[in-house]
Design an enzyme around this catalytic site. Structure first.
Site, short mmCIF file in Angstrom:
data_model
loop_
_atom_site.label_atom_id
_atom_site.label_comp_id
_atom_site.label_asym_id
_atom_site.label_seq_id
_atom_site.Cartn_x
_atom_site.Cartn_y
_atom_site.Cartn_z
N ARG A 85 6.33 -8.55 16.84
CA ARG A 85 6.70 -6.71 16.49
C ARG A 85 5.98 -6.15 16.39
O ARG A 85 4.57 -6.10 16.34
CB ARG A 85 7.32 -6.69 14.39
CG ARG A 85 7.81 -5.73 14.18
CD ARG A 85 8.02 -5.83 12.83
NE ARG A 85 8.54 -4.62 12.36
CZ ARG A 85 8.07 -4.16 11.89
NH1 ARG A 85 6.54 -4.26 10.73
NH2 ARG A 85 8.53 -2.82 10.42
N ASP B 116 0.85 5.28 1.68
CA ASP B 116 0.13 5.98 2.23
C ASP B 116 -0.33 7.24 2.22
O ASP B 116 -0.18 7.76 1.34
CB ASP B 116 1.14 5.63 3.69
CG ASP B 116 2.02 5.18 4.74
OD1 ASP B 116 1.22 4.43 4.65
OD2 ASP B 116 2.84 5.67 5.50
N HIS C 277 1.10 -0.83 0.03
CA HIS C 277 0.14 0.08 -0.06
C HIS C 277 0.90 1.70 0.40
O HIS C 277 1.81 1.08 0.10
CB HIS C 277 -0.79 0.00 1.70
CG HIS C 277 -0.99 0.54 2.42
ND1 HIS C 277 -0.12 -1.16 3.46
CD2 HIS C 277 0.19 0.84 3.14
CE1 HIS C 277 0.81 -0.17 4.34
NE2 HIS C 277 1.00 1.59 4.42
O1 LIG Z 1 5.25 -1.90 10.08
C1 LIG Z 1 5.42 -1.34 9.03
O2 LIG Z 1 6.59 -1.29 9.17
C2 LIG Z 1 5.18 -0.32 8.77
C3 LIG Z 1 3.52 -0.20 8.89
C4 LIG Z 1 2.66 0.87 7.53
O3 LIG Z 1 2.99 0.96 6.59
C5 LIG Z 1 1.54 1.52 7.83
O4 LIG Z 1 0.92 1.37 8.74
O5 LIG Z 1 0.84 2.45 7.00
FE LIG Z 2 2.00 2.43 5.01
#
Ligand SMILES: O=C(O)CCC(=O)C(=O)O
Ligand SMILES: [Fe+2]
Length: 329
Positions: free
Chosen positions: A267, A203, A201
């Site tokens: 994580r 952002d 995706h």
């Molecule tokens: O988990 C990650 O390193 C990225 C999280 C992410 O891309 C998001 O929450 O939009």
């Molecule tokens: Fe993201």
């Protein structure tokens, strides 16, 4: 850019829909990946080990140029000496840890209902907590707000754009932007080769700043390859988001990224999403338009409307708004 692994239908059609209730809250009683979340060919596009995602020191005299270059090419960079005090980051991490260790019933109390704002969600195999406001996290939000604003204006200034050129920056400067604080929890998964923590995706922000703990998982796409973005001590990951892509008229690229899960380790991470004030239209900055490179996007009415478009069109939202195919050199 299209994801390079075949996504199961659940991801293709429902990427960001809440599926709360379909899988157990902490995934502990889940020993096999439910078929609808299983990816079949993740290994066909192996992740590339790379130290090529730029690492930029904010104190470097050339930081602005380096940031601008990273935004044009990768759409992502790791930032060190960002000025957010260690104790603020550590406190935020402990808050995240304690919130995710709460019993499911308590977390579910903030499961997003109609019209809700703060939320506890479950995307595929990942739990997410979203805060629009919280006093526990105030210090972190204040620091990250300052950093996001600084980075946004560094990025724009490198294109020759000043605060006066951006309508929403307002006479009092840049204190009216909106933000969202999000905590992600990726439980260990026995079959990391068949599961995705977060699907590919971009952002929907101006910039997103990610504090990742010591566990790997984040990958970004560049060309046709997926590159790991390993945790670097003290660094934060900065993603260019869709609204910066639009504002910069495509000069800066909204980075396609995904998250893989870890076989043995849980994580946790914190994402600070930074966008313009919610009520203003976003469009390419007029100063950047040329006869040979007119506006690539029409005004996006406002951040919430863009989020609605994203919810409907998923990964195709930004492309659906693009007015023409830019010439590449
Ligand atoms: O988990 C990650 O390193 C990225 C999280 C992410 O891309 C998001 O929450 O939009
Ligand atoms: Fe993201």
């Amino acid at each position: 850019m299209a994801p390079t692994a075949t996504a199961p239908d659940a991801y293709n059609s429902e990427t960001f829909d809440v599926i709360l209730g379909k899988v157990p809250d902490d995934f502990k009683s889940l020993h096999e990946i439910p078929e609808e979340y299983a990816w079949t060919n993740l290994n066909e596009h192996p992740s590339l080990d790379s130290d090529s995602v730029p690492i930029i020191d904010l104190n470097d005299p050339n930081a602005s140029q380096l940031i601008s270059h990273a935004c044009r090419t990768w759409g992502v960079f790791q930032l060190i000496n960002h000025g957010v005090p260690d104790n603020v980051v550590e406190d935020m991490e402990s808050v995240a840890q304690s919130l995710f260790s709460l019993p499911a019933e308590q977390k579910l109390k903030v499961a997003r209902g109609p019209g809700g704002i703060s939320a506890y969600l479950c995307f595929a195999l990942t739990n997410v907590l979203i805060f629009f406001f919280s006093s526990i996290t105030e210090e972190y939000e204040k620091e990250l707000g300052r950093l996001s604003s600084r980075l946004t204006w560094i990025m724009l200034a490198s294109l020759g754009v000043s605060k006066e050129d951006v309508k929403w920056s307002g006479p009092k400067g840049d204190n009216q932007e909106a933000h969202v604080l999000q905590l992600n929890s990726y439980p260990a998964c026995p079959h990391p080769d068949r599961a995705m923590g977060l699907v590919p995706h971009t952002d929907s922000t101006l910039v997103s700043i990610i504090h990742q703990s010591k566990i790997c998982g984040l990958q970004v796409q560049e060309g046709t390859g997926w590159f790991r973005v390993p945790p670097v001590p003290g660094a934060m990951v900065v993603n260019v988001g869709d609204l910066m892509h639009i504002l910069s008229n495509g000069s800066y690229v909204s980075v396609l990224h995904r998250v893989l899960v870890n076989q043995t380790q849980h994580r946790l991470l914190v994402v600070y999403s930074y966008g313009p004030p919610d009520h203003v239209p976003n469009s390419p900055v007029p100063k950047l338009l040329r006869a040979s490179h007119p506006a690539l996007y029409p005004p996006v009415t406002n951040w919430s409307e863009y989020l609605d478009t994203k919810a409907k069109l998923k990964g195709k939202a930004l492309a659906s708004l693009q007015l023409y195919e830019p010439l590449t050199n």
